[in-house]
Design an enzyme around this catalytic site. Structure first.
Site, PDB file in Angstrom:
ATOM      1  N   ASP A 170     -61.742  58.240  44.838  1.00  0.00           N
ATOM      2  CA  ASP A 170     -60.823  58.970  45.781  1.00  0.00           C
ATOM      3  C   ASP A 170     -60.325  60.360  45.236  1.00  0.00           C
ATOM      4  O   ASP A 170     -59.986  61.016  45.991  1.00  0.00           O
ATOM      5  CB  ASP A 170     -59.260  58.207  45.833  1.00  0.00           C
ATOM      6  CG  ASP A 170     -58.572  58.288  44.392  1.00  0.00           C
ATOM      7  OD1 ASP A 170     -59.247  58.562  43.494  1.00  0.00           O
ATOM      8  OD2 ASP A 170     -57.313  57.619  44.720  1.00  0.00           O
ATOM      9  N   SER A 181     -58.347  53.107  39.097  1.00  0.00           N
ATOM     10  CA  SER A 181     -58.991  54.524  39.328  1.00  0.00           C
ATOM     11  C   SER A 181     -59.604  55.075  38.094  1.00  0.00           C
ATOM     12  O   SER A 181     -60.767  54.618  37.697  1.00  0.00           O
ATOM     13  CB  SER A 181     -57.606  55.565  39.661  1.00  0.00           C
ATOM     14  OG  SER A 181     -58.019  56.943  39.994  1.00  0.00           O
ATOM     15  N   ASP A 203     -64.471  59.528  40.343  1.00  0.00           N
ATOM     16  CA  ASP A 203     -63.540  58.627  39.469  1.00  0.00           C
ATOM     17  C   ASP A 203     -63.962  57.212  39.852  1.00  0.00           C
ATOM     18  O   ASP A 203     -64.755  56.993  40.640  1.00  0.00           O
ATOM     19  CB  ASP A 203     -62.206  58.988  39.399  1.00  0.00           C
ATOM     20  CG  ASP A 203     -61.487  58.662  40.623  1.00  0.00           C
ATOM     21  OD1 ASP A 203     -62.098  58.726  41.813  1.00  0.00           O
ATOM     22  OD2 ASP A 203     -60.128  58.410  40.586  1.00  0.00           O
TER      23      ASP A 203
END
Length: 468
Positions: free
Chosen positions: A263, A112, A259
């Site tokens: 998401d 992430s 990011d």
């Protein structure tokens, strides 16, 4: 949270505490588990698709993502499952493809917003949702060599042989279908709108611009040249100052920052101001309420949402719920209570009518929809929400649970809470993905926030928990 899997998957530094061997074993387990589940369902007369288990995999742009992809595939096919590769793509695209193409499960390789040297394995079920805790616990048990499943103890998992060995399928068509789905959600032409996109040198680099271009926007992109080492590096939603400057210098109407796995999304208005996840919940929640679309009249938030959001929602007579931090918990509440919008201050926003997880590109499309429908600039749409000053400090610690539960730390937190009264709040919590304790204070003035955060952090340091 389990031993290996936190609130957002199995995450760690590549080949330090998340290794290629871990990935191979995760693949071995999932391939075996879903094949065994299919076999038992068929034997019991329950409806089941013919053939081997089908598992879809996506990855972000980290150098180590290729290593983990190949390791996962090795484990999957060795257990007799077929691995379908989306290649570099976003987490929400894996969730979408897993759901619409009836896969047994999906895997996303990403850490992430973390730096390039970290990576992670996110597991997604066949409904496009984050994997249930029961299955996660079985994965962890196998990693630790103590697996009990289907009423039996398994010292080792059988290998597939001959024609039962799995195969690998290039499935870039699934990613392309996801792009088409996003384009189909554009209710208005973006023609004449100048849009800036910060792709964080991550998963959205070859998807986001295609969507905005197809909808007619004049699209300007930064940080879309991934080299395996620059994902999230002074870029994307965690370093949004670059997009702020870009939007102002180019005279753009709006900007969106994603990011590493796209998401989450944050926005920059035409004046260069940051539009946070709380702003997005306010703007779109109000838009839904005005059109009679806000089912249950509820916006789902987390405990990290700002005081100002709740005050603004109160003024609109919109109800709200608060969950633990993590879009997983937001989605669970939304599913259980039939809510349509929820999310986090960080930009994980879930539109449950359209997706089963946070989707940064979808979020940006929905903000564009409000802006075009109301014929107002983003700064005007966000203006009614007055954000309380907030200071958040992440303290790296040796043991986050011990630090948070320490009697002296708790006493310091209680003292701050009493001092603030109903003029602000303090929140101390463990990170779900990193060895951190997060100390956050909201109050009418920034100086007050900083003073009280410092007082609690100092106690954590004095007690010897902090890693300097």
């Amino acid at each position: 949270m389990g031993k290996y899997f936190g609130t957002d998957g199995f995450r760690g530094e590549a080949n330090i505490n998340l290794t290629a061997d871990h990935a191979y074993k995760v693949g071995r387990f999932l391939g075996w588990y879903y094949n065994e589940k299919r076999r038992r369902d068929a034997a019991a007369g329950r409806a089941v698709s013919d053939g081997p288990a089908r598992i879809v995999i996506g990855k972000d742009t980290r150098r180590s993502s290729y290593m983990f992809e190949y390791s996962l595939v090795g484990g999957l096919v060795a257990s007799g499952a077929d691995a379908y590769l989306l290649h570099v793509t976003t987490t929400p695209s894996v969730a979408y493809v897993a759901r619409v193409d009836a896969f047994d499960c999906g895997i996303m390789i990403s850490a992430s917003h973390n730096p390039y040297y970290d990576n992670g394995i996110k597991l997604i079920n066949g409904e496009g949702e984050k994997m249930d805790e029961e299955t996660i616990s079985l994965v962890e048990a196998y990693l630790d060599g103590d697996l009990n499943a289907f009423g039996e103890h398994w010292d080792e998992l059988p290998f597939a042989t001959r024609d039962k060995i799995g195969c690998t399928v290039d499935y870039i068509s699934g990613r392309n279908r996801y792009i088409g789905y996003l384009i189909s959600l554009g209710m208005y032409s973006f023609r004449g709108v100048k849009v800036g996109l910060d792709c964080a040198n991550g998963s959205s680099w070859n998807i986001a611009k295609a969507v905005f271009d197809a909808l007619g926007a004049t699209t300007y992109v930064i940080n879309a040249e991934p080299n395996g080492l620059n994902i999230n590096l002074n870029a994307g939603s965690t370093h949004i100052e670059g997009l702020q400057k870009f939007v102002v210098e180019k005279g753009l109407d709006i900007g969106f920052a994603y990011d590493g796995d796209a998401d989450r999304c944050l926005c920059v208005d035409e004046k260069g101001n940051v539009v946070t996840g709380d702003h997005i919940l306010y703007i779109y929640g109000r838009y839904m309420k005005e059109r009679g679309k806000l089912i249950n009249n509820t916006v789902v938030t987390t405990v990290m949402s700002n005081f100002g959001l709740y005050k603004a929602l109160d003024e609109l007579d919109i109800g709200y719920a608060k969950t633990k931090v993590g879009d997983k918990y937001v989605y669970e509440y939304m599913q259980q209570n039939g809510c349509r919008i929820g999310g986090e201050q960080s930009g994980h926003i879930i539109f449950s009518k359209y997706a089963s997880t946070g989707d940064g590109i979808l979020t940006s499309l929905k903000l564009m929809e409000v802006m075009l429908a109301r014929k107002k600039p983003m700064s005007e749409l966000a203006a009614p929400l007055k954000i309380y000053p907030q200071v958040l400090e992440n303290v790296k610690v040796t043991d986050k649970t011990a630090a948070q539960n320490d009697a002296d730390v708790q006493a310091a937190v209680q003292a701050v809470a009493e001092a603030l009264g109903d003029t602000g709040r303090i929140l101390v919590r463990e990170s779900g993905t990193e060895p951190l304790v997060r100390v956050m204070v909201e109050a009418p003035e920034h100086e007050i926030c900083q003073k009280y955060v410092d007082s609690v952090v100092q106690v954590i340091r004095d007690k010897g928990y902090a890693v300097e």
